[in-house]
Design a protein around this motif. Sequence first.
Motif, PDB file in Angstrom:
ATOM      1  N   ALA A 111       0.833  -1.200   0.000  1.00  0.00           N
ATOM      2  CA  ALA A 111       0.000   0.000   0.000  1.00  0.00           C
ATOM      3  C   ALA A 111       0.867   1.249   0.000  1.00  0.00           C
ATOM      4  N   ASP A 112       0.336   2.319  -0.605  1.00  0.00           N
ATOM      5  CA  ASP A 112       1.028   3.605  -0.658  1.00  0.00           C
ATOM      6  C   ASP A 112       2.366   3.518  -1.369  1.00  0.00           C
ATOM      7  N   GLU A 113       2.478   2.581  -2.286  1.00  0.00           N
ATOM      8  CA  GLU A 113       3.674   2.407  -3.107  1.00  0.00           C
ATOM      9  C   GLU A 113       4.941   2.192  -2.303  1.00  0.00           C
ATOM     10  N   ALA A 114       4.819   1.535  -1.173  1.00  0.00           N
ATOM     11  CA  ALA A 114       6.005   1.101  -0.437  1.00  0.00           C
ATOM     12  C   ALA A 114       6.576  -0.118  -1.152  1.00  0.00           C
ATOM     13  N   VAL A 115       7.872  -0.103  -1.419  1.00  0.00           N
ATOM     14  CA  VAL A 115       8.514  -1.183  -2.173  1.00  0.00           C
ATOM     15  C   VAL A 115       9.495  -1.920  -1.273  1.00  0.00           C
ATOM     16  N   VAL A 116       9.436  -3.243  -1.310  1.00  0.00           N
ATOM     17  CA  VAL A 116      10.343  -4.093  -0.537  1.00  0.00           C
ATOM     18  C   VAL A 116      11.244  -4.855  -1.496  1.00  0.00           C
ATOM     19  N   ILE A 117      12.546  -4.789  -1.278  1.00  0.00           N
ATOM     20  CA  ILE A 117      13.551  -5.524  -2.051  1.00  0.00           C
ATOM     21  C   ILE A 117      14.217  -6.530  -1.125  1.00  0.00           C
ATOM     22  N   GLY A 118      14.333  -7.784  -1.566  1.00  0.00           N
ATOM     23  CA  GLY A 118      14.874  -8.838  -0.717  1.00  0.00           C
ATOM     24  C   GLY A 118      16.388  -8.863  -0.652  1.00  0.00           C
ATOM     25  N   CYS A 119      16.916  -9.285   0.515  1.00  0.00           N
ATOM     26  CA  CYS A 119      18.366  -9.400   0.748  1.00  0.00           C
ATOM     27  C   CYS A 119      18.646 -10.728   1.470  1.00  0.00           C
ATOM     28  N   GLU A 120      19.925 -11.070   1.606  1.00  0.00           N
ATOM     29  CA  GLU A 120      20.303 -12.279   2.323  1.00  0.00           C
ATOM     30  C   GLU A 120      20.279 -12.086   3.841  1.00  0.00           C
ATOM     31  N   ASP A 121      20.071 -10.864   4.287  1.00  0.00           N
ATOM     32  CA  ASP A 121      20.022 -10.603   5.722  1.00  0.00           C
ATOM     33  C   ASP A 121      18.859  -9.672   6.076  1.00  0.00           C
ATOM     34  N   GLY A 122      17.787  -9.738   5.318  1.00  0.00           N
ATOM     35  CA  GLY A 122      16.631  -8.903   5.579  1.00  0.00           C
ATOM     36  C   GLY A 122      16.059  -8.341   4.296  1.00  0.00           C
ATOM     37  N   VAL A 123      15.575  -7.103   4.357  1.00  0.00           N
ATOM     38  CA  VAL A 123      15.024  -6.450   3.178  1.00  0.00           C
ATOM     39  C   VAL A 123      15.419  -4.976   3.193  1.00  0.00           C
ATOM     40  N   VAL A 124      15.314  -4.354   2.025  1.00  0.00           N
ATOM     41  CA  VAL A 124      15.419  -2.907   1.917  1.00  0.00           C
ATOM     42  C   VAL A 124      14.031  -2.379   1.592  1.00  0.00           C
ATOM     43  N   LEU A 125      13.595  -1.380   2.347  1.00  0.00           N
ATOM     44  CA  LEU A 125      12.276  -0.784   2.181  1.00  0.00           C
ATOM     45  C   LEU A 125      12.428   0.617   1.598  1.00  0.00           C
ATOM     46  N   TYR A 126      11.663   0.909   0.533  1.00  0.00           N
ATOM     47  CA  TYR A 126      11.643   2.261  -0.010  1.00  0.00           C
ATOM     48  C   TYR A 126      10.273   2.874   0.248  1.00  0.00           C
ATOM     49  N   THR A 127      10.249   3.969   0.999  1.00  0.00           N
ATOM     50  CA  THR A 127       9.018   4.684   1.287  1.00  0.00           C
ATOM     51  C   THR A 127       9.361   6.108   1.683  1.00  0.00           C
ATOM     52  N   ASP A 128       8.495   7.042   1.328  1.00  0.00           N
ATOM     53  CA  ASP A 128       8.687   8.451   1.668  1.00  0.00           C
ATOM     54  C   ASP A 128      10.041   8.976   1.215  1.00  0.00           C
ATOM     55  N   GLY A 129      10.495   8.486   0.056  1.00  0.00           N
ATOM     56  CA  GLY A 129      11.738   8.991  -0.511  1.00  0.00           C
ATOM     57  C   GLY A 129      13.013   8.463   0.102  1.00  0.00           C
ATOM     58  N   GLU A 130      12.917   7.485   1.010  1.00  0.00           N
ATOM     59  CA  GLU A 130      14.105   6.954   1.670  1.00  0.00           C
ATOM     60  C   GLU A 130      14.192   5.439   1.549  1.00  0.00           C
ATOM     61  N   LEU A 131      15.424   4.957   1.499  1.00  0.00           N
ATOM     62  CA  LEU A 131      15.702   3.527   1.559  1.00  0.00           C
ATOM     63  C   LEU A 131      16.086   3.162   2.983  1.00  0.00           C
ATOM     64  N   THR A 132      15.402   2.167   3.550  1.00  0.00           N
ATOM     65  CA  THR A 132      15.653   1.748   4.926  1.00  0.00           C
ATOM     66  C   THR A 132      15.931   0.257   4.969  1.00  0.00           C
ATOM     67  N   LYS A 133      17.001  -0.136   5.633  1.00  0.00           N
ATOM     68  CA  LYS A 133      17.320  -1.556   5.783  1.00  0.00           C
ATOM     69  C   LYS A 133      16.588  -2.113   7.000  1.00  0.00           C
ATOM     70  N   ILE A 134      15.887  -3.214   6.806  1.00  0.00           N
ATOM     71  CA  ILE A 134      15.240  -3.944   7.889  1.00  0.00           C
ATOM     72  C   ILE A 134      15.970  -5.276   8.024  1.00  0.00           C
ATOM     73  N   ASP A 135      16.634  -5.489   9.147  1.00  0.00           N
ATOM     74  CA  ASP A 135      17.474  -6.667   9.330  1.00  0.00           C
ATOM     75  C   ASP A 135      16.660  -7.893   9.727  1.00  0.00           C
ATOM     76  N   SER A 136      17.117  -9.056   9.261  1.00  0.00           N
ATOM     77  CA  SER A 136      16.553 -10.327   9.702  1.00  0.00           C
ATOM     78  C   SER A 136      16.993 -10.609  11.133  1.00  0.00           C
ATOM     79  N   PRO A 137      16.242 -11.387  11.890  1.00  0.00           N
ATOM     80  CA  PRO A 137      16.656 -11.736  13.254  1.00  0.00           C
ATOM     81  C   PRO A 137      17.856 -12.673  13.286  1.00  0.00           C
ATOM     82  N   ASP A 138      18.132 -13.366  12.191  1.00  0.00           N
ATOM     83  CA  ASP A 138      19.300 -14.249  12.096  1.00  0.00           C
ATOM     84  C   ASP A 138      20.392 -13.557  11.291  1.00  0.00           C
ATOM     85  N   GLU A 139      21.643 -13.925  11.551  1.00  0.00           N
ATOM     86  CA  GLU A 139      22.747 -13.329  10.801  1.00  0.00           C
ATOM     87  C   GLU A 139      22.564 -13.577   9.309  1.00  0.00           C
TER      88      GLU A 139
END
Length: 481
Positions: free
Chosen positions: A241-269
């Motif tokens: 919703a609201d054009e939030a984009v999630v890109i997958g990584c080997e240790d979490g995801v990168v979230l793009y929203t409100d003009g910023e890229l934010t890393k969200i880490d996985s609970p495991d290394e």
Amino acid sequence: MTSTTRPRARYLALLGVLPLALAACSSGTEPAESTPSASTSEEPTAEETAAAPTEQATVSPRLVITYDGGLQVLDATSLEVVSDIPLDGFTRVNPAGDNRHVMVSTTGGFQVLDAGTWAEPHGDHAHYYTSEPVLTDVVYEADKPGHAVVHEGRTALFDDGTGAIAIVDSAAIAEGVSDDARQLTLPAPHHGVAVELSDGSLLVTDGTEEERSGVRVLDADGEEIAATDACPGVHGEATAADEAVVIGCEDGVVLYTDGELTKIDSPDEYGRIGNQAGSEDSEIVLGDYKSDPDAELERPTRISLIDTDSGELQLVDLPASYTFRSLARGDDGEALVLGTDGALHVIDDESGELIRSIEVMDAWEEPMDWQQPRPAIRVLEGTAYVSDPATNEIHAVDIETGEIWNSATLEVTPNEIATASGDVPHAHGEDDGAEESEEHEDHEGHDHESEGEDHEGHDHESEGHDHDHEHEHGDHDHEDE
């Protein structure tokens, strides 16, 4: 969580610097001399020689099934085979974005398949037509056709072999690359993805064939407005919703929203999220989750739910494992996972609670080779279409009631599935509140309405397109999303 932005960097030079390898051509072997369409060659095209259209009383959704040796187009209501199209090689299918055509990944590039179902708006209603499906002569050239992403009336095609990207209006996908197409070539080829948002900004992955870890955001003029290199093994995307984009990584995801890229880490290394499914009506993105970097083939039993509003990542345990073709979304945002126990698991996307498990087929085991057939799922307005390669069956499952309202046995072994709703798609930039068709097909007393796929304005699944495969190395599998 960490946030990274970097204004106006080297990606300003991307537009127009390198020649585009992605173009349309009138055949799969030689490039056209000018911007082509399906009707530019002297000889009649495949579409022109197809049977004349037949007007129908209501929308006529269709399924496209790949198998070893070709494609089959099925009526999504009766599950009867409408057409069988021979085609050599391993083929992939993705929605084209106009609810009529499907992109077929072949050795020449992205070839346009006309599924033979469409709608023509006429004032406060629409007229519906069907025709014989045909593999058209339009090919968007690509050395290695990869992800095809549809969003807000635009279709982005990514060539893994050259790093070339072409973005065209979904409504004109059957006409080839036009003058208003957005075209660029990244500095290095890799298995990547591109997503264009409604304001013209463009998310692209960054890396090489050996290593990829970057996500860049370009504005409408091609200037870099945000960037991060904190996404090892970058793979796949989903829009919420609201054009939030999630890109997958080997240790979490990168979230793009409100003009910023934010890393969200996985609970495991090592917590790999490489395949996602989003819904434009939900702030939650469904992702897979793998936590064993040394596994030759990890069979995960946990999924991830990424809240694009709060930035939180929740892991949910399932009764069985699943594969990269197991993820989908329901019309109400439900997270759907097709398990190796033969059940379709319906999960509340906000709480992570298992709502119900629908027994669809016998238990199955994921094959070692990612190209080998495995059960797959696609959602089309309230119905989950599920394939069972072990029995060559296709099942139509009512997500809300759990009823299997139709099943059919094919003469081929199904692999991938794509849908063509045949309904009126939203035009680029059209308001989401625009009037939609009121006519729908009723199946045996159930209102299984037919709508579009993957950001077409109708279907609620982000596919990701399916993007359908992920390149891992050594101990990893070669998957898709």
